[in-house]
Design a protein around this motif. Structure first.
Motif, PDB file in Angstrom:
ATOM      1  N   TRP A 163       0.852  -1.190   0.000  1.00  0.00           N
ATOM      2  CA  TRP A 163       0.000   0.000   0.000  1.00  0.00           C
ATOM      3  C   TRP A 163       0.888   1.241   0.000  1.00  0.00           C
ATOM      4  O   TRP A 163       1.785   1.361   0.828  1.00  0.00           O
ATOM      5  N   GLU A 214      -2.527   5.625  -1.288  1.00  0.00           N
ATOM      6  CA  GLU A 214      -3.611   4.645  -1.248  1.00  0.00           C
ATOM      7  C   GLU A 214      -4.199   4.528   0.162  1.00  0.00           C
ATOM      8  O   GLU A 214      -5.415   4.445   0.324  1.00  0.00           O
ATOM      9  N   GLN A 253      -9.472  -3.747  -1.487  1.00  0.00           N
ATOM     10  CA  GLN A 253      -9.941  -2.655  -2.335  1.00  0.00           C
ATOM     11  C   GLN A 253     -11.414  -2.826  -2.672  1.00  0.00           C
ATOM     12  O   GLN A 253     -12.153  -1.855  -2.756  1.00  0.00           O
TER      13      GLN A 253
END
Length: 126
Positions: free
Chosen positions: A8, A12, A108
């Motif tokens: 990550w 993000e 996600q």
């Protein structure tokens, strides 16, 4: 991270945090509105004198539906808050059951996930 996944990035994580916080605020507003509707519906319905059975049944169904929606929103607030806590603790993305990485693509798609796919499937079979 699972093998083959990129870690990550700070951007993000910041975006994820913003999405979770935004969802919490939206859900809190939804709960507040639903609670106000329930309060007003209770006051308007009063003791039910003069209402026929269909009206009483309809009012009861609406109240139960509103309570269900409100409870679901509260659960989602708790799940989102838990995800934010895990981000802060550095445990976000680790399965709470077995400790293996959950997988970036799964997170996600479902940022509140706390279990890897294997553990989730085991849980659903029980």
């Amino acid at each position: 991270m699972r093998e083959g996944e990129s870690p990550w990035s700070a951007a993000e994580v910041a975006e994820l945090r913003g999405e979770l916080e935004g969802e919490i605020e939206r859900l809190r507003a939804e709960v507040a509105e639903a609670e106000q509707d329930l309060f007003e519906r209770g006051r308007a319905f009063g003791d039910g004198a003069g209402d026929d059975q269909a009206d009483a049944g309809s009012a009861t169904w609406e109240r139960e539906h509103e309570l269900s929606v409100t409870n679901n929103a509260r659960d989602l607030i708790d799940q989102n808050t838990h995800a934010l806590d895990r981000i802060e603790q550095g445990t976000y993305g680790d399965c709470e059951s077995c400790g293996t990485p959950i997988g970036k693509m799964r997170l996600q798609a479902f940022p509140r996930a706390t279990l890897c796919m294997t553990c989730k499937q085991k849980q659903e079979r029980r």
